[in-house]
Every structure is written in structure tokens, then in C-alpha cells.
Scaffold this motif. Structure first.
Motif, PDB file in Angstrom:
ATOM      1  N   ILE A  58      -6.573  13.546  -0.726  1.00 44.35           N
ATOM      2  CA  ILE A  58      -6.187  12.535  -1.700  1.00 44.35           C
ATOM      3  C   ILE A  58      -5.018  13.051  -2.536  1.00 44.35           C
ATOM      4  O   ILE A  58      -5.045  14.179  -3.034  1.00 44.35           O
ATOM      5  CB  ILE A  58      -7.367  12.185  -2.628  1.00 44.35           C
ATOM      6  N   TYR A  59      -4.011  12.210  -2.673  1.00 43.62           N
ATOM      7  CA  TYR A  59      -2.863  12.581  -3.508  1.00 43.62           C
ATOM      8  C   TYR A  59      -3.244  12.554  -4.983  1.00 43.62           C
ATOM      9  O   TYR A  59      -4.051  11.729  -5.432  1.00 43.62           O
ATOM     10  CB  TYR A  59      -1.701  11.630  -3.270  1.00 43.62           C
ATOM     11  N   GLN A  60      -2.635  13.455  -5.726  1.00 42.32           N
ATOM     12  CA  GLN A  60      -2.905  13.529  -7.153  1.00 42.32           C
ATOM     13  C   GLN A  60      -2.510  12.232  -7.875  1.00 42.32           C
ATOM     14  O   GLN A  60      -3.234  11.755  -8.741  1.00 42.32           O
ATOM     15  CB  GLN A  60      -2.140  14.713  -7.769  1.00 42.32           C
TER      16      GLN A  60
ATOM     17  N   ARG B 161      -3.863   6.840  -2.734  1.00 43.74           N
ATOM     18  CA  ARG B 161      -3.009   7.292  -1.650  1.00 43.74           C
ATOM     19  C   ARG B 161      -3.670   8.513  -1.005  1.00 43.74           C
ATOM     20  O   ARG B 161      -4.095   9.428  -1.717  1.00 43.74           O
ATOM     21  CB  ARG B 161      -1.624   7.665  -2.169  1.00 43.74           C
ATOM     22  N   TYR B 162      -3.749   8.512   0.327  1.00 44.49           N
ATOM     23  CA  TYR B 162      -4.428   9.630   0.973  1.00 44.49           C
ATOM     24  C   TYR B 162      -3.929   9.837   2.400  1.00 44.49           C
ATOM     25  O   TYR B 162      -3.222   8.999   2.969  1.00 44.49           O
ATOM     26  CB  TYR B 162      -5.941   9.407   0.964  1.00 44.49           C
ATOM     27  N   LYS B 163      -4.325  10.972   2.975  1.00 46.03           N
ATOM     28  CA  LYS B 163      -4.015  11.310   4.363  1.00 46.03           C
ATOM     29  C   LYS B 163      -5.321  11.554   5.113  1.00 46.03           C
ATOM     30  O   LYS B 163      -6.276  12.090   4.547  1.00 46.03           O
ATOM     31  CB  LYS B 163      -3.132  12.555   4.455  1.00 46.03           C
ATOM     32  N   VAL B 164      -5.336  11.151   6.375  1.00 42.02           N
ATOM     33  CA  VAL B 164      -6.513  11.357   7.218  1.00 42.02           C
ATOM     34  C   VAL B 164      -6.102  12.170   8.434  1.00 42.02           C
ATOM     35  O   VAL B 164      -5.102  11.852   9.101  1.00 42.02           O
ATOM     36  CB  VAL B 164      -7.124  10.015   7.680  1.00 42.02           C
TER      37      VAL B 164
ATOM     38  N   TYR C  52      -1.923  13.738  11.070  1.00 41.85           N
ATOM     39  CA  TYR C  52      -2.198  13.221   9.735  1.00 41.85           C
ATOM     40  C   TYR C  52      -1.582  11.827   9.564  1.00 41.85           C
ATOM     41  O   TYR C  52      -0.384  11.629   9.784  1.00 41.85           O
ATOM     42  CB  TYR C  52      -1.666  14.168   8.659  1.00 41.85           C
ATOM     43  N   GLU C  53      -2.425  10.876   9.209  1.00 42.17           N
ATOM     44  CA  GLU C  53      -1.979   9.499   8.993  1.00 42.17           C
ATOM     45  C   GLU C  53      -1.969   9.187   7.500  1.00 42.17           C
ATOM     46  O   GLU C  53      -2.957   9.413   6.805  1.00 42.17           O
ATOM     47  CB  GLU C  53      -2.907   8.529   9.719  1.00 42.17           C
ATOM     48  N   GLU C  54      -0.828   8.679   7.036  1.00 43.58           N
ATOM     49  CA  GLU C  54      -0.706   8.298   5.632  1.00 43.58           C
ATOM     50  C   GLU C  54      -1.319   6.910   5.427  1.00 43.58           C
ATOM     51  O   GLU C  54      -1.032   5.975   6.167  1.00 43.58           O
ATOM     52  CB  GLU C  54       0.768   8.266   5.219  1.00 43.58           C
TER      53      GLU C  54
END
Length: 321
Positions: A244-246, A178-181, A187-189
Motif C-alpha cells: 500500500i502506498y503511503q 493506491r496499491y500494488k499486487v 507487480y500490478e498497479e
């Protein structure tokens, strides 16, 4: 003797070719196909009803007329309640074959729990009835020995285990980053699925994803995780745009016996949890064809990325408590 057999075969072929009434088709009989997969992760439940058809010639894609059955009465019986499905439609994204909306039925007022009896009754406009019943899978329980951190200590594999919940039950694992750009300040999930491994084929790295099976464990190569993390920002030199999400996302779907037998008989997983009746006419519908099934979905929320693993790629790390 061989000459006699060949002559008899040639005579038979010639006699068939001269018979104008000969047809490779058998007798056409009306059949009705009902499909519905009742889910545990949403209150929106979908059903479809179609009739079979015969295309002109030998190519079924020549048939472009409406085959959906409208104005059917669909009722699902669950936990002493009756849920009536409504008629609806949606525009098609692909109109190369059909230029009219896709018809379906829905109910958005219930979702199922583990190990529950569920039945459906379908009354068609012509008076014909279709019936089916099933039992939703038991609750999914993950085992304590499953991995909790990526990368795991002293291992090159991320392994997750769960308990058996019944003979013949199939499971579908899914692991994703899972990440954001950051795209021009917005910011796009996003998320990207991690395959079990990559294999070299014709000079290319090809991903191998898990198929549904009765196995109660899954093992991902650490190299595959690293390959996906690297690919997230491929071609972009500014790695700081990526966060990047943990917590990695791992979900497990358990199919009921009806869907498990479908997957087993076709040798493939469900694509976006849809069903096509094109292999061996698999059905559990009394009075017709199709599938009435259920599935449970559960998330394993303990698996997390080690911060240094993420920052080593130049990405930001989103700490989650």
C-alpha cells in the motif's frame, strides 16, 4: 352525472381505437445534440454530435441505425486561439444494439485553466449552426484544517474541506487507496475507491459513495477505510503480496455552472464524466440540445496513511517522500 362522464370517456376511447390515423407521437422535428466537456487535467478533448430519431413502435432500443453526424466543423475558441476538432471513431465493446464504430470528434492540443471564457461553434453539413459558451470554474483551494493522516488523531472521520468558488458550483470528491499486487512475480498497479460509509441492507454491507453537490466538505468514516483495506486482499491468505502506498489519492472535480445545473436537475453525478440528454431535455446549446461544459480537477496530496495502520493488515508499506 358519473354515468354521463364514464359514457363520454368510453365513447372517446372507442372513437380513437377506430381511427387508423391516430398516433401517440407528436410532430417529429429534426434536432441535433452536441455534447462536449472540456477538461483541465488532459489535453485530449472530446465532442459528439448526434441527431434525434424515431424508432418503430414504442421501444427506442429497436432503432439500430447510425445517428451520429459526421463531417461537422467544430471550433473551440479559447484564449485568443481557435482549436479545430477532428473526426474519428472507435470500436464498440458492446455490439448488441449497434454493430458499427462509435463516432466522435477530438482535439489533443489544449487544456483549460481556471476562470477562463470558452466558446464553441459547430457548423453541421446541412448548414445549421450550434453555439455555446461557458466559463471554467475558479481554482480549487483546500483548507488547512483538512486531515493529513489516516487514521486521524482522536477522530473516527477523515474530513477534507475546500473554499467556495462561486454560487451554484458543484463538486465531486474521490478518495482511493493506491496499491500494488504481486501476481506471479509481476507487480500490478491498482487503486480502489473508498466510500463515505457502509450500510447494512438485507444482510449485506453496501457502500455509499459521495454524490456531486455544492457542499464544500466531505467526511469519510474510518470504518469504511478499514473495510476497503481489508477487502483488497479478500480471499488471499498471503497478505505480503500487497503493498500500500503511503499517500492516499484524493481528487476533487469542480464543475462549471452548465455541468452543475445538469447534475442538479438530474439528481445524479456524472458517470465517467459523460452526459446523456434523457431527463427534461436539459441543454445550454443555442440551436440544438446537449451540454457544453468544463471542469477543473485538483489533487489534495497531503493525506497519508500511518505506517502502522497498513502493516496491521499484514500489507507492505510503500514509503513516499
Amino acid at each position: 352525472m358519473k354515468k354521463i362522464i364514464l359514457l363520454s370517456f368510453a365513447t372517446m376511447v372507442l372513437s380513437i381505437s377506430c381511427d387508423k390515423d391516430f398516433s401517440p407521437y407528436g410532430e417529429f422535428r429534426d434536432k441535433f445534440i452536441f455534447t462536449s466537456i472540456i477538461r483541465s487535467d488532459t489535453t485530449l478533448q472530446i465532442a459528439t454530435v448526434f441527431r434525434n430519431y424515431r424508432a418503430e413502435g414504442f421501444d427506442p432500443y429497436n432503432y439500430t441505425e447510425e445517428s451520429a453526424i459526421k463531417n461537422a466543423d467544430i471550433r473551440v475558441l479559447y484564449q485568443d486561439s481557435v482549436y479545430v476538432f477532428k473526426d474519428s471513431s472507435v470500436a464498440r465493446t458492446d455490439t448488441t444494439r449497434y454493430n458499427f464504430p462509435f463516432s466522435f470528434y477530438y482535439n489533443n492540443e489544449f487544456k483549460i485553466s481556471p476562470n477562463k471564457q470558452i466558446e464553441v461553434e459547430v457548423l453541421l453539413p446541412n448548414g445549421k449552426r450550434l453555439n455555446a459558451s461557458t466559463v471554467s470554474p475558479h481554482d480549487i483551494r483546500f483548507q488547512e484544517r483538512s486531515e493529513v493522516i489516516i487514521p486521524p488523531v482522536g477522530s473516527n472521520f477523515i474530513q477534507i474541506y475546500w473554499d467556495e468558488i462561486g454560487e451554484g458550483i458543484y463538486f465531486q470528491p474521490y478518495l482511493a487507496v493506491r496499491y500494488k499486487v504481486n501476481v506471479n512475480g509481476i507487480y500490478e498497479e491498482k487503486e480502489k475507491e473508498i466510500p463515505l460509509r457502509f450500510i447494512q441492507q438485507n444482510g449485506n454491507l453496501n457502500p455509499i459513495y459521495p454524490l456531486a453537490s455544492s457542499v464544500v466538505a466531505v467526511s469519510y468514516q474510518l470504518d469504511a477505510v478499514n473495510q476497503i483495506l481489508q477487502s483488497i486482499s479478500e480471499g488471499d491468505p498471503n497478505k505480503g503480496n500487497y503493498s500500500i502506498y503511503q499517500s492516499a489519492k484524493f481528487t476533487l472535480v469542480a464543475y462549471d455552472l452548465a455541468l452543475s445545473r445538469y447534475v442538479s436537475s438530474t439528481g445524479k453525478s456524472l458517470d465517467d464524466l459523460t452526459v446523456t440528454i434523457d431527463v427534461a431535455d436539459y441543454t445550454n446549446i443555442d440551436g440544438g440540445l446537449g451540454i457544453f461544459g468544463t471542469f477543473n480537477k485538483k489533487e489534495y496530496d497531503r493525506i497519508k496513511f500511518y505506517e502502522q495502520c497498513i502493516t496491521s493488515f499484514g500489507y507492505n508499506f510503500i514509503n513516499e517522500n
